[in-house]
Motif scaffolding. Structure first.
Motif, mmCIF file in Angstrom:
data_model
loop_
_atom_site.group_PDB
_atom_site.id
_atom_site.type_symbol
_atom_site.label_atom_id
_atom_site.label_comp_id
_atom_site.label_asym_id
_atom_site.label_seq_id
_atom_site.Cartn_x
_atom_site.Cartn_y
_atom_site.Cartn_z
ATOM 1 N N UNK A 58 0.851 -1.191 0.000
ATOM 2 C CA UNK A 58 0.000 0.000 0.000
ATOM 3 C C UNK A 58 0.887 1.242 0.000
ATOM 4 N N UNK A 59 0.844 1.992 -1.086
ATOM 5 C CA UNK A 59 1.632 3.220 -1.184
ATOM 6 C C UNK A 59 0.733 4.426 -0.943
ATOM 7 N N UNK A 82 -7.180 4.819 -4.546
ATOM 8 C CA UNK A 82 -8.137 5.662 -3.818
ATOM 9 C C UNK A 82 -7.564 7.070 -3.858
ATOM 10 N N UNK A 83 -8.291 8.080 -3.373
ATOM 11 C CA UNK A 83 -7.714 9.442 -3.398
ATOM 12 C C UNK A 83 -6.406 9.556 -2.608
ATOM 13 N N UNK A 88 -1.075 -2.322 -4.390
ATOM 14 C CA UNK A 88 -0.618 -3.229 -5.440
ATOM 15 C C UNK A 88 -0.757 -4.673 -4.948
ATOM 16 N N UNK A 89 -1.518 -5.455 -5.706
ATOM 17 C CA UNK A 89 -1.752 -6.863 -5.350
ATOM 18 C C UNK A 89 -0.907 -7.765 -6.234
ATOM 19 N N UNK A 138 5.032 11.671 -5.592
ATOM 20 C CA UNK A 138 4.972 10.344 -6.219
ATOM 21 C C UNK A 138 4.403 9.342 -5.219
ATOM 22 N N UNK A 139 3.926 8.192 -5.731
ATOM 23 C CA UNK A 139 3.425 7.128 -4.851
ATOM 24 C C UNK A 139 4.600 6.543 -4.076
ATOM 25 N N UNK A 140 4.434 6.369 -2.770
ATOM 26 C CA UNK A 140 5.586 5.979 -1.952
ATOM 27 C C UNK A 140 5.144 5.449 -0.594
ATOM 28 N N UNK A 141 6.043 4.737 0.093
ATOM 29 C CA UNK A 141 5.865 4.445 1.523
ATOM 30 C C UNK A 141 6.371 5.685 2.256
ATOM 31 N N UNK A 142 5.463 6.645 2.442
ATOM 32 C CA UNK A 142 5.849 7.976 2.925
ATOM 33 C C UNK A 142 5.803 7.997 4.447
ATOM 34 N N UNK A 143 6.754 7.322 5.054
ATOM 35 C CA UNK A 143 6.846 7.236 6.521
ATOM 36 C C UNK A 143 8.327 7.217 6.895
ATOM 37 N N UNK A 144 8.674 7.837 8.045
ATOM 38 C CA UNK A 144 10.098 8.087 8.307
ATOM 39 C C UNK A 144 10.926 6.836 8.601
#
Ligand code: TRP
Ligand code: ZN
Length: 879
Positions: A58-59, A82-83, A88-89, A138-144
């Protein structure tokens, strides 16, 4: 109202990410209307999360137009949008093996007024990714806790965007067809996405090479719009001083070959510590004597230092999740405070810096800790993380870090820092990890200290003293408590370090050990200390240097306070005694008597005292701080009482003010150092007093100072005093000021801000609001530029108490209108303004009812951002 539906994130719900990212390659074709971002990410299953292995990835992604997706080079159709997410499966090997993910998406920088993610300011591109802005690029794992290596290719039309910058080192540049060009940047250090940055446009730099302690050569650059180049010297000097200081005090060196600072005119906060590419609000970079005040110069030095220090405390060691924000912010504020104190050049200079920091804490953080948004320095829950970049996380966080140093000593603190880096360099960690490093390095049990991280509210320490003259025994009893805060009742006792000294005011011969300062550690609810062989009753000087961020409940006599105000050898507590006296008198509606005036006079005449200290000692507590002392706030009464007190000081000390106005002149070329700044500060305080006491003569002198000044500090101070005293001369000076500086946005901000904070006249309580309304229709006003908005709207609602708190509630109606208007443009800026009514429940009627109505008006809006919604709902108490 969409209130109770709001989602809240919980600290204790933390889960490690199911995947980690190795190498990240970004290819960004910059176009204000349509920027194409191609990302290529090496995705790895997270070994730390093997049990919870996920078969979907999940990005995060917001305001992005999705174009395409490939896995291991092959187009992949199994995904959902989603918004706010891309899921990605059907991952290769069900997500158990590494794979390469390629995503193409589009964003629209020119439409981005939130100033989070990629946006355009004055024709140039900038980014702001902390806390969660990268997901708008961009789509990303946006976590520190996802730290990756980045290689970034920037492409743009060369004529429009000749300079292309990103994190790390420049590894290639290329000319491309159709007038485009490209640059490739590589950051050798793994970093979380919030530290990503790019800048592109027509910019110029000053640069300097320095050699660090280990003998490596580093390139330092400050990038600005070309016309601003002459205003960059002070920022460069501040950067070099910061680099030297971190080497000397903590043994920490700059780790990149190149370190860049870029200034931008549209920015939500002060500055941002992106790895190797700090992006700054122009306010904290640009300075020249003609356009910047002493305060501006000092602020630039401290913000440059703050962002630079983040390179170690924030970037090399970062936060596991955003609940740990104070791990980097509290520690880095503490470091920048210590740096600035060291730059002052004297012990009394250090005390001045400490007083300024504490004044800010008490004016802003104490109210926050007593209000509906109260939270521990490490919050347990939030709806919108942007709302938690607070004075609590930053300034109270710094006080908590300072208490380690007070408890462990400077050397013990350094040992703790060394262990913290030895253990955690390159990691994303928690506040507990920091506390454990401090404890383990010093062999101390700091478990009770954790309450400073988990409990909100300002602790109160009640002081009781008893002197038994016959037994020559002095007894000191301390008991602590902490008020309930939203969601937190019945707090556990804190570990409170109190620097304490007995002051013998009459030259008694007492044993040195009895006179020495000692560190009392209050850990229980109530504790008692006994002092023997005490010949006469001492005056108690406690919480010296503000060693703990608490409220003292101590009914110290006026005589004792006067003694401390004249004699305490701790400059902070000396100042504190004076503040307490003034506060009690103002709240009681009294003006200073002969004894207090005489004390003021002696302080102003004392050749041993710094001018900067004298200025602070004669500056009255802020109205908002006075509010916190009242059970029911009557803002107009407080304003009037404070004004009357100041008028008495102005009248009765007139010869002193006159003498100081002459004695504190700083002829010759302008120098922004602390000593010269202190003289100007005291001189300009004197000018303000003289204008109150004798306007007939001094309005003309002020106008002269305005006209003849060779620096902004003196010019602005003269203008401000003329405007605040409604002197007829102010009209011509204001017009002149605008004309002179119309091309300099930061100075125009001062012009707006000064008028927006001007208190109303007695015969027209609506004067401030009328003035603000006029300013909003000025051609230079803009709702999209945060600095300009803050200089008018926030200044009026949060920096003009007498003008804002109108009995008929029109100030609050204006506030409600502006919060909603700004929310549609920039939620962070709107949410900050929304905080202006936080303390509505402590106001007297009719204010309180009017405030509630205004809050309800905003709450009724159907289109509130998560940012504003969280603030308003908490204020109204629908929790
Ligand atoms: N980390 C930055 C600092 O303290 C704060 C910051 C800058 C920020 N810009 C921001 C936080 C935008 C949230 C949103 O120096
Ligand atoms: Zn910071």
């Amino acid at each position: 109202m969409k209130t109770d539906l709001a989602h809240s994130f919980q600290r204790l719900a933390y889960c490690p990410p199911p995947f980690l990212f190795g190498q990240v390659d970004l290819d960004i074709a910059l176009d204000p209307a349509k920027t194409i971002v191609k990302s290529r990410i090496e995705v790895l299953p997270n070994p730390a999360n093997a049990l919870a292995q996920a078969s979907s990835l999940i990005l995060h992604g917001i305001d992005l137009e999705f174009m395409s997706l490939r896995i291991n080079g092959t187009p992949h159709r199994h995904f959902e949008l989603t918004p706010e997410t891309l899921t990605i499966h059907s991952l290769p090997e069900d997500g158990a093996e590494p794979f390469t993910l390629e995503v193409i998406s589009i964003c629209v920088p020119e439409k981005n007024t939130s100033l989070m993610g990629l946006y355009v300011s004055n024709g140039n591109f900038f980014t702001q990714c902390e806390a969660e802005g990268f997901r708008k690029i961009t789509y990303f794992l946006d976590r520190p806790d996802v730290m990756a290596r980045y290689r970034v290719t920037l492409r743009a039309i060369k004529a429009d965007f000749p300079v292309l910058l990103a994190n790390g080192n420049l590894v290639a540049t290329e000319e491309l067809p159709n007038g485009w060009h490209s640059a490739v940047w590589e950051d050798p250090f793994p970093k979380p996405s919030y530290l990503f940055a790019l800048v592109a446009g027509k910019l110029a730099c000053i640069e300097e090479s320095i050699t660090t302690g280990s003998g490596a050569t580093k390139l330092l650059q400050i990038w600005v719009e070309p016309q601003d180049l002459p205003k960059t010297r002070h920022a460069m000097d501040s950067l070099i001083h910061s680099i030297r200081w971190d080497e000397a005090r903590y043994g920490l060196e700059l780790d990149l070959d190149r370190f860049m600072i870029v200034a931008v005119g549209d920015f939500n906060m002060g500055a941002m510590e992106n790895k190797g590419l700090n992006i700054f609000n122009t306010k904290y970079v640009l300075a020249q004597p003609e356009t910047a005040t002493d305060t501006d110069f000092a602020n630039i030095e401290s913000v440059v230092a703050h962002e630079y220090f983040h390179n170690w405390t924030g970037n090399r060691v970062t936060c596991r999740d955003w609940f740990q924000l104070s791990l980097k912010e509290g520690l880095t504020v503490f470091r920048d405070q210590e740096f600035s104190a060291d730059q002052m050049g004297s012990e009394s200079g250090r005390a001045v810096k400490r007083i300024e920091d504490v004044r800010l804490l008490r004016q802003l953080q104490f109210p926050e800790d007593a209000g509906p948004m109260a939270h521990p320095i490490r919050p347990d829950a939030y709806q919108e993380i942007n709302n938690f970049y607070t004075v609590t996380v930053y300034e109270k966080g710094a006080e908590v870090v300072r208490m380690y140093q007070t408890l462990l000593g400077i050397d013990g603190f350094r040992k703790g820092m060394d262990l913290y880096f030895a253990r955690h360099d390159g990691q994303a960690v928690t506040c507990d990890d920091f506390r454990m490093a401090m404890a383990d390095a010093n062999g101390r049990d700091l478990s009770q200290f954790q309450h400073w991280y988990s409990q909100a509210g300002t602790p109160r320490v009640r002081v009781q003293t008893h002197f038994d003259g016959k037994a020559q025994r002095y007894t000191l009893s301390l008991s602590q408590s902490c008020p309930d805060t939203p969601g937190q009742n019945n707090k556990k006792p804190f570990h409170i370090p109190l620097r304490t000294q007995l002051v013998f005011a009459h030259g008694e011969s007492v044993d040195q050990s009895l006179r020495a300062e000692r560190l009392l550690e209050l850990t229980d609810t109530t504790q008692t200390w006994v002092f023997d062989h005490v010949p006469s009753e001492p005056v108690l000087s406690i919480n010296r240097g503000f060693s703990a961020p608490i409220v003292l409940e101590f009914d110290q006599s006026e005589a004792d306070l006067l003694t401390l105000f004249t004699k305490d050898d701790d400059a902070f507590n000396r100042w504190e005694a004076g503040q307490k006296l003034a506060m009690q008198w103002i709240l009681a509606g009294r003006t200073p008597d002969a004894a207090l005036l005489e004390t003021y006079r002696l302080i102003l005449q004392d050749p041993q005292l710094d001018p900067a200290f004298k200025e602070l000692a004669l500056t009255l507590p802020a109205e908002t701080y006075l509010y916190e002392q009242c059970a029911s706030v009557e803002p107009q009464t407080i304003h009037a009482n404070r004004k009357a007190f100041r008028e008495a000081m102005a009248q009765h000390l007139q010869p002193e003010w006159q003498r100081l106005y002459e004695a504190m002149q700083t002829p010759g070329a302008f120098k922004p150092d602390a000593v010269s700044a202190g003289k100007r500060g005291l001189k300009n305080l004197a000018l303000g007093m003289l204008l109150i006491a004798n306007p007939a003569e001094w309005a003309e002198r002020a106008q002269q100072q305005y006209t003849l000044a060779n620096n902004m500090t003196d010019r602005y101070a003269a203008l401000a005093h003329l405007v605040q005293n409604n002197a007829p001369e102010s009209i011509a000076c204001l017009a002149d000021f605008y004309e002179r500086f119309a091309d300099d946005p930061l100075v125009v901000d001062k012009w707006f801000g000064l008028q927006a904070t001007c208190p109303p006249t007695p015969h027209n309580p609506a004067a401030s609001l009328e003035c603000v309304t006029t300013l909003l229709s000025h051609p230079a006003f803009s709702y999209t530029n945060p600095n300009r908005v803050r200089s008018v709207i926030h200044s009026y609602c949060m920096g003009n108490p007498a003008g804002f708190h109108m009995r008929d509630g029109r100030g609050y109606q204006f506030w409600a209108e502006m919060v909603q208007k700004l929310d549609a443009i920039n939620p962070q800026i709107a949410a900050r303004l929304a905080r202006a009514l936080d303390r509505w429940t402590v106001f007297a009627e009719p204010y309180q009812g009017q405030m509630q109505a205004a809050l309800q008006a905003v709450a009724a809006s159907k289109t509130l951002s998560a940012d504003v919604n969280e603030v308003i709902v908490k204020a109204l108490g629908n929790r």
